[in-house]
Design a protein around this motif. Structure first.
Motif, PDB file in Angstrom:
ATOM      1  N   THR A  57      18.624   1.204   1.098  1.00 53.43           N
ATOM      2  CA  THR A  57      17.508   0.700   1.894  1.00 53.43           C
ATOM      3  C   THR A  57      16.242   0.768   1.036  1.00 53.43           C
ATOM      4  OG1 THR A  57      16.986   2.878   2.829  1.00 53.43           O
ATOM      5  CG2 THR A  57      18.479   1.467   4.101  1.00 53.43           C
ATOM      6  N   TYR A  58      15.305  -0.087   1.357  1.00 45.07           N
ATOM      7  CA  TYR A  58      14.030  -0.118   0.652  1.00 45.07           C
ATOM      8  C   TYR A  58      12.990  -0.674   1.610  1.00 45.07           C
ATOM      9  CZ  TYR A  58      10.426  -1.527  -2.688  1.00 45.07           C
ATOM     10  OH  TYR A  58       9.244  -1.689  -3.362  1.00 45.07           O
ATOM     11  N   TRP A  59      11.796  -0.052   1.657  1.00 44.41           N
ATOM     12  CA  TRP A  59      10.741  -0.552   2.525  1.00 44.41           C
ATOM     13  C   TRP A  59       9.401  -0.552   1.808  1.00 44.41           C
ATOM     14  CZ3 TRP A  59       6.741   2.775   3.324  1.00 44.41           C
ATOM     15  CH2 TRP A  59       7.001   4.140   3.216  1.00 44.41           C
ATOM     16  N   GLU A  60       8.542  -1.418   2.290  1.00 43.67           N
ATOM     17  CA  GLU A  60       7.177  -1.512   1.791  1.00 43.67           C
ATOM     18  C   GLU A  60       6.233  -1.624   2.978  1.00 43.67           C
ATOM     19  OE1 GLU A  60       7.898  -4.071  -2.288  1.00 43.67           O
ATOM     20  OE2 GLU A  60       7.353  -5.126  -0.456  1.00 43.67           O
ATOM     21  N   LYS A  61       5.139  -0.910   2.907  1.00 42.98           N
ATOM     22  CA  LYS A  61       4.067  -1.056   3.885  1.00 42.98           C
ATOM     23  C   LYS A  61       3.035  -1.960   3.222  1.00 42.98           C
ATOM     24  CE  LYS A  61       0.783   1.667   6.614  1.00 42.98           C
ATOM     25  NZ  LYS A  61       0.305   3.055   6.887  1.00 42.98           N
ATOM     26  N   CYS A  62       2.709  -3.081   3.877  1.00 36.63           N
ATOM     27  CA  CYS A  62       1.832  -4.078   3.281  1.00 36.63           C
ATOM     28  C   CYS A  62       0.607  -4.325   4.152  1.00 36.63           C
ATOM     29  CB  CYS A  62       2.591  -5.401   3.114  1.00 36.63           C
ATOM     30  SG  CYS A  62       4.051  -5.295   2.076  1.00 36.63           S
ATOM     31  N   PHE A  79       1.862  -4.522   8.037  1.00 35.33           N
ATOM     32  CA  PHE A  79       3.242  -4.797   8.429  1.00 35.33           C
ATOM     33  C   PHE A  79       4.175  -4.141   7.427  1.00 35.33           C
ATOM     34  CE2 PHE A  79       2.031  -8.214   5.631  1.00 35.33           C
ATOM     35  CZ  PHE A  79       3.149  -8.449   4.839  1.00 35.33           C
ATOM     36  N   TYR A  80       5.433  -4.035   7.816  1.00 36.77           N
ATOM     37  CA  TYR A  80       6.449  -3.425   6.968  1.00 36.77           C
ATOM     38  C   TYR A  80       7.505  -4.454   6.607  1.00 36.77           C
ATOM     39  CZ  TYR A  80       4.690   1.234   7.988  1.00 36.77           C
ATOM     40  OH  TYR A  80       3.911   2.348   8.081  1.00 36.77           O
ATOM     41  N   ARG A  81       7.917  -4.423   5.364  1.00 37.67           N
ATOM     42  CA  ARG A  81       9.079  -5.170   4.908  1.00 37.67           C
ATOM     43  C   ARG A  81      10.189  -4.139   4.738  1.00 37.67           C
ATOM     44  NH1 ARG A  81       8.683  -8.060  -0.175  1.00 37.67           N
ATOM     45  NH2 ARG A  81      10.369  -9.318   0.641  1.00 37.67           N
ATOM     46  N   TYR A  82      11.345  -4.422   5.303  1.00 37.25           N
ATOM     47  CA  TYR A  82      12.459  -3.480   5.263  1.00 37.25           C
ATOM     48  C   TYR A  82      13.696  -4.229   4.794  1.00 37.25           C
ATOM     49  CZ  TYR A  82      15.447   0.396   6.722  1.00 37.25           C
ATOM     50  OH  TYR A  82      16.339   1.442   6.743  1.00 37.25           O
ATOM     51  N   ILE A  93       0.818  -1.215   0.000  1.00 36.18           N
ATOM     52  CA  ILE A  93       0.000   0.000   0.000  1.00 36.18           C
ATOM     53  C   ILE A  93       0.853   1.265   0.000  1.00 36.18           C
ATOM     54  CG2 ILE A  93      -2.078  -1.030   0.967  1.00 36.18           C
ATOM     55  CD1 ILE A  93      -1.243  -0.177   3.723  1.00 36.18           C
ATOM     56  N   GLU A  94       2.145   1.112   0.272  1.00 41.30           N
ATOM     57  CA  GLU A  94       3.062   2.240   0.245  1.00 41.30           C
ATOM     58  C   GLU A  94       4.473   1.682   0.138  1.00 41.30           C
ATOM     59  OE1 GLU A  94       4.082   6.015   3.174  1.00 41.30           O
ATOM     60  OE2 GLU A  94       2.272   4.848   3.528  1.00 41.30           O
ATOM     61  N   LYS A  95       5.380   2.401  -0.530  1.00 44.35           N
ATOM     62  CA  LYS A  95       6.759   1.945  -0.621  1.00 44.35           C
ATOM     63  C   LYS A  95       7.699   3.125  -0.756  1.00 44.35           C
ATOM     64  CE  LYS A  95       5.770   0.502  -5.342  1.00 44.35           C
ATOM     65  NZ  LYS A  95       5.818  -0.620  -6.268  1.00 44.35           N
ATOM     66  N   SER A  96       8.964   2.889  -0.436  1.00 45.89           N
ATOM     67  CA  SER A  96       9.944   3.973  -0.399  1.00 45.89           C
ATOM     68  C   SER A  96      10.401   4.417  -1.783  1.00 45.89           C
ATOM     69  CB  SER A  96      11.161   3.560   0.434  1.00 45.89           C
ATOM     70  OG  SER A  96      11.795   2.436  -0.138  1.00 45.89           O
ATOM     71  N   GLU A  97      10.295   3.556  -2.770  1.00 46.40           N
ATOM     72  CA  GLU A  97      10.694   3.880  -4.138  1.00 46.40           C
ATOM     73  C   GLU A  97       9.634   3.361  -5.102  1.00 46.40           C
ATOM     74  OE1 GLU A  97      14.657   2.470  -5.020  1.00 46.40           O
ATOM     75  OE2 GLU A  97      15.325   2.904  -2.991  1.00 46.40           O
TER      76      GLU A  97
END
Length: 161
Positions: free
Chosen positions: A125-130, A139-142, A26-30
């Motif tokens: 670094t890279y993250w995703e909000k899932c 939850f977040y994947r980092y 639902i959201e991501k850093s890139e």
């Protein structure tokens, strides 16, 4: 070839907004996942963790980076065995019992001279909000690309040993 295939599969899954646990991004850093996410560089490590919030994910990633560096440098195999025997004679009836046990595990040595492990030193670094599809759990994947060099492995002086 194997790395390219993993990269293509990973990029395809992430571009469709799907995490490994059947969740929607639902959201991501890139805009798209970085190329290093599905590779293992020769001069570094890639760590990918999940947590309930972004701060916890960063902490977990830092712990995993430190754990992997320590395990790469100072892994020891610890093995212990035990055995016992017991003989009992009660009114001419002999009872004999023997037991044997073992425990083998990997242990890392305590290394106080590994210094400078910080997310500010990360190469990427890279993250995703899932959101998990079935439970709506967020939850977040980092993920972190961390360069490992001999500067992280400063040898102790005689005073530190």
């Amino acid at each position: 070839m194997k790395r390219l295939l993993l990269l293509l599969i990973g990029t395809l899954l992430l571009s469709q907004g799907v995490c490994a646990q059947k969740a929607k991004v639902i959201e991501k850093s890139e805009k798209s996942a970085p190329g290093w996410l599905y590779s293992q560089p020769d001069d570094g490590i890639v760590v990918d963790v999940e947590a309930s919030d972004l701060s916890a994910a960063k902490d977990k990633a830092l712990e995993e980076i430190a754990r992997r560096i320590i395990m790469a440098v100072a892994t020891n195999v610890v093995h212990s065995t035990s055995s016992s025997a017991r003989h009992e004679n009660t009114d001419g009836n002999v009872t004999e019992t023997e037991t044997f046990g073992f425990d083998t595990r990997i242990a890392s040595a305590r290394i106080p001279f590994i210094k400078g492990i910080s997310l500010t030193e990360a190469k990427g670094t890279y993250w995703e909000k899932c959101r998990e599809n079935k439970s709506n759990r967020i939850f977040y994947r980092y993920a972190v690309l961390y360069h490992v060099s001999y500067t992280h492995l400063t040898l102790p002086t005689n005073r530190e040993v």
